[in-house]
Scaffold this active site. Sequence first.
Site, mmCIF file in Angstrom:
data_model
loop_
_atom_site.group_PDB
_atom_site.id
_atom_site.type_symbol
_atom_site.label_atom_id
_atom_site.label_comp_id
_atom_site.label_asym_id
_atom_site.label_seq_id
_atom_site.Cartn_x
_atom_site.Cartn_y
_atom_site.Cartn_z
ATOM 1 N N SER A 65 41.260 -116.415 3.954
ATOM 2 C CA SER A 65 39.987 -116.918 3.410
ATOM 3 C C SER A 65 39.069 -117.574 4.438
ATOM 4 C CB SER A 65 40.250 -117.866 2.236
ATOM 5 O OG SER A 65 41.019 -118.979 2.633
ATOM 6 N N ARG A 89 28.702 -100.163 -3.812
ATOM 7 C CA ARG A 89 29.817 -100.514 -4.687
ATOM 8 C C ARG A 89 30.662 -101.630 -4.085
ATOM 9 N NH1 ARG A 89 28.236 -95.655 -6.220
ATOM 10 N NH2 ARG A 89 28.636 -94.940 -8.346
ATOM 11 N N ARG A 91 30.646 -105.074 -3.426
ATOM 12 C CA ARG A 91 29.754 -106.083 -3.977
ATOM 13 C C ARG A 91 29.637 -107.345 -3.139
ATOM 14 N NH1 ARG A 91 32.205 -103.314 -7.353
ATOM 15 N NH2 ARG A 91 32.269 -102.989 -9.536
ATOM 16 N N SER A 99 12.832 -98.487 0.782
ATOM 17 C CA SER A 99 12.372 -98.197 -0.569
ATOM 18 C C SER A 99 11.698 -96.831 -0.645
ATOM 19 C CB SER A 99 11.387 -99.266 -1.022
ATOM 20 O OG SER A 99 10.793 -98.914 -2.254
ATOM 21 N N ARG A 158 9.435 -89.426 -6.312
ATOM 22 C CA ARG A 158 10.764 -89.522 -5.687
ATOM 23 C C ARG A 158 11.880 -88.963 -6.565
ATOM 24 N NH1 ARG A 158 12.723 -95.817 -6.453
ATOM 25 N NH2 ARG A 158 11.736 -96.138 -8.484
ATOM 26 N N ARG A 185 37.422 -97.346 3.486
ATOM 27 C CA ARG A 185 36.496 -96.330 3.980
ATOM 28 C C ARG A 185 36.909 -95.685 5.295
ATOM 29 N NH1 ARG A 185 33.955 -94.980 -0.664
ATOM 30 N NH2 ARG A 185 33.038 -96.814 -1.663
#
Length: 248
Positions: A65, A89, A91, A99, A158, A185
């Site tokens: 931690s 995903r 978080r 954008s 878009r 990953r």
Amino acid sequence: MPATKLAVTLLAHTPEALSLIYAAFRQCYHDGYVADMWPRLLAGEIAREKQADFVARILASGHESPIEHVSFTFAVAGVSRALSHQLVRHRLASYSQQSQRYVDAAGFDYVLPPRIAAVPEAKARFEAAMAAAGEAYADVQAILQEHGRGAKANEDARFVLPNACETKVVVTMNCRSLLHFFELRCCMRAQWEIRAMAGRMLDLCKEALPVVFATAGARCERLGYCPEDARFSCGRYPIRDVNPNIPA
């Protein structure tokens, strides 16, 4: 509308990362106040080698931690919207993504999957689809602008853009989140594009803070065995021998 390539840059990480982690760990086991120790750490009175050895020993015990106090920020480009949907995903992280509402995507770059690039017929069809999407975007954008949408035409046009469309994103994760991210990953079961990005990020983390990331990567590399079911193992490591009478 050319195919683009992955780029990953480490923008910043928490200053004095090793000393901060050392101080956080020491506070857990030290009856004093680590703020009194902090000037000595910054002055080098406690050797970095000693700090690293202490941190490595505590990490090996499973206490992780305190490394959450240190974070890394990356700029990533040349990745697809397919990748970014997977990335968010995770978080326990912060994201700032380019954008499609405010950035004009006419003539967008795209990610060409290697398996498609390797087959001429697939590549030709894929590139034709990208060109068609680009034309559709420009047409819808122009029509909406003629009907008074102005710059806001982008947010509706878009919707014709493909998952392959390139995006750029700034990502910040703390060290503990990064270790978890790399476990998932960097695994051979991860999708090829996000695995490549994770590998680049891991290399940068290892260089910046080896005491935390020297052994980071797919879970199998840390465990010495594959934690996946035999049906999903890539074969790099042996499958864990599980006794059916003992909970995993």
